[in-house]
Design an enzyme around this catalytic site. Structure first.
Site, PDB file in Angstrom:
ATOM      1  N   MET A   1     113.001 -43.657 -55.113  1.00  0.00           N
ATOM      2  CA  MET A   1     112.733 -43.312 -56.501  1.00  0.00           C
ATOM      3  C   MET A   1     113.651 -42.204 -56.983  1.00  0.00           C
ATOM      4  O   MET A   1     114.109 -42.208 -58.136  1.00  0.00           O
ATOM      5  CB  MET A   1     111.261 -42.905 -56.661  1.00  0.00           C
ATOM      6  N   LYS A   2     113.952 -41.256 -56.110  1.00  0.00           N
ATOM      7  CA  LYS A   2     114.850 -40.165 -56.494  1.00  0.00           C
ATOM      8  C   LYS A   2     116.239 -40.699 -56.837  1.00  0.00           C
ATOM      9  O   LYS A   2     116.867 -40.233 -57.802  1.00  0.00           O
ATOM     10  CB  LYS A   2     114.941 -39.149 -55.349  1.00  0.00           C
ATOM     11  N   LEU A   3     116.737 -41.659 -56.085  1.00  0.00           N
ATOM     12  CA  LEU A   3     118.038 -42.244 -56.401  1.00  0.00           C
ATOM     13  C   LEU A   3     118.000 -42.967 -57.744  1.00  0.00           C
ATOM     14  O   LEU A   3     118.965 -42.909 -58.518  1.00  0.00           O
ATOM     15  CB  LEU A   3     118.482 -43.195 -55.289  1.00  0.00           C
TER      16      LEU A   3
END
Length: 312
Positions: free
Chosen positions: A177-179
């Site tokens: 999700m961070k990417l």
């Protein structure tokens, strides 16, 4: 803080722009904290003054801790901290939890989780969003990949430094999700930079450009911090490095490849940052991408501050 949580001993590795603020909030809110010292002594001295303890190796941090947070550049650094000589694996106890707050490659995250699980140690991911300002204030966003029981155990500690905590799913999902989050934000940065260069080329200055976008439907918090470099010469408004942005976009490319999906916009965004990363100095931040894109197109987007032309 409940009594069970109060007994957790916390370790911390990575006292950079984000990590120092996170560690400060953990110790200020009552947890026992052992951190790994670094050459830059200012964060270490600050934490020692707040009652934290310093260790000289990652192994020693692990031996003193029930939960260890890592907040470094990316997967290569995390792997060295865990597997290297004097690393966490040599000191971690069965039942411990390692939390990677870095922006890491999910493939590496899953491999490390399996490796530590065999030793009775849980490995989860809790990457961050927002800036060092929010890290210091304890109001970061965290997107957490962890099994339900481990998330429940970690949540009281996360609440010392995060204002918004989202349990995304199992281990690895936080980094995935961070990417995606960074793909969107860095995609904005690439679009803003190209739009500013084109605007300048056709005779529309950055302030005139901003007068239309600001307070309109295309405005957002990211836009506002991004523009403070070009408009005001404020190099500290958005302290996320171009080097880290480029690294994250290569991780995104790898994730897309593993998933079997074409990501032409991700690749275009990565290529925008690749040029700035290759030609600029080490200490440059994402809003300075606009200056680089302007330069390759023959327009000057270097800001002026207090009557003086700035430099990157």
């Amino acid at each position: 803080m409940n009594t069970t949580a109060a007994r957790e001993k916390i370790g911390f590795i990575g006292l950079g722009l984000m990590g120092h603020g996170i560690a400060k909030n953990i110790v200020d809110k009552g947890y026992s904290l052992t951190f790994l010292g670094r050459k830059n002594r200012k964060p270490a001295e600050d934490l020692l003054g707040r009652g934290a303890a310093e260790a000289s190796t990652s192994r020693d941090v692990a031996a003193a801790s029930d939960i260890v947070f890592i907040c470094v550049t990316g997967s290569r650094e995390v792997e060295a901290i865990i597997r290297g000589p004097g690393g966490l694996k040599e000191g971690l106890k069965k039942g411990a939890v390692v939390v990677d707050c870095s922006t890491s490659d999910p493939v590496s995250t899953i491999a490390l989780a399996a490796e530590l699980k065999a030793l009775g140690i849980d490995y989860v991911d809790a990457p961050l969003s927002r800036t060092p300002k929010e890290a210091w204030e304890g109001t970061l966003d965290a997107m957490v990949g962890a099994p339900d029981a481990i998330f429940a155990r970690l949540k009281p500690v996360l609440e010392t430094w995060a204002g918004r905590i989202v349990h995304i799913g199992d281990t690895g999902d936080g980094h995935r999700m961070k990417l995606l989050n960074n793909f969107i934000s860095l995609g904005y940065a690439a679009i803003y930079s190209e739009a500013l260069a084109l605007a300048q080329k056709v005779g529309i200055s950055p302030p005139r450009f901003d007068s239309v976008i600001r307070n309109g439907r295309m405005d957002c918090g990211f836009y506002q911090t991004f523009m403070r470099w070009t408009l005001d010469g404020d190099r500290d408004a958005h302290k996320f490095s171009i080097a880290n942005a480029f690294k994250d976009l290569t991780y995104l490319e790898s994730m897309a490849g593993a998933a079997g999906i074409a990501n032409p916009l991700g690749n275009a965004t990565k290529n925008s940052f690749a040029g700035a990363f290759a030609t600029g100095p080490a200490e440059q931040f994402v809003p300075m991408l606009a200056t680089h894109i302007g330069k390759v197109n023959g327009v000057d987007l270097m800001p002026t501050k207090d009557g003086k032309k700035q430099t990157i």
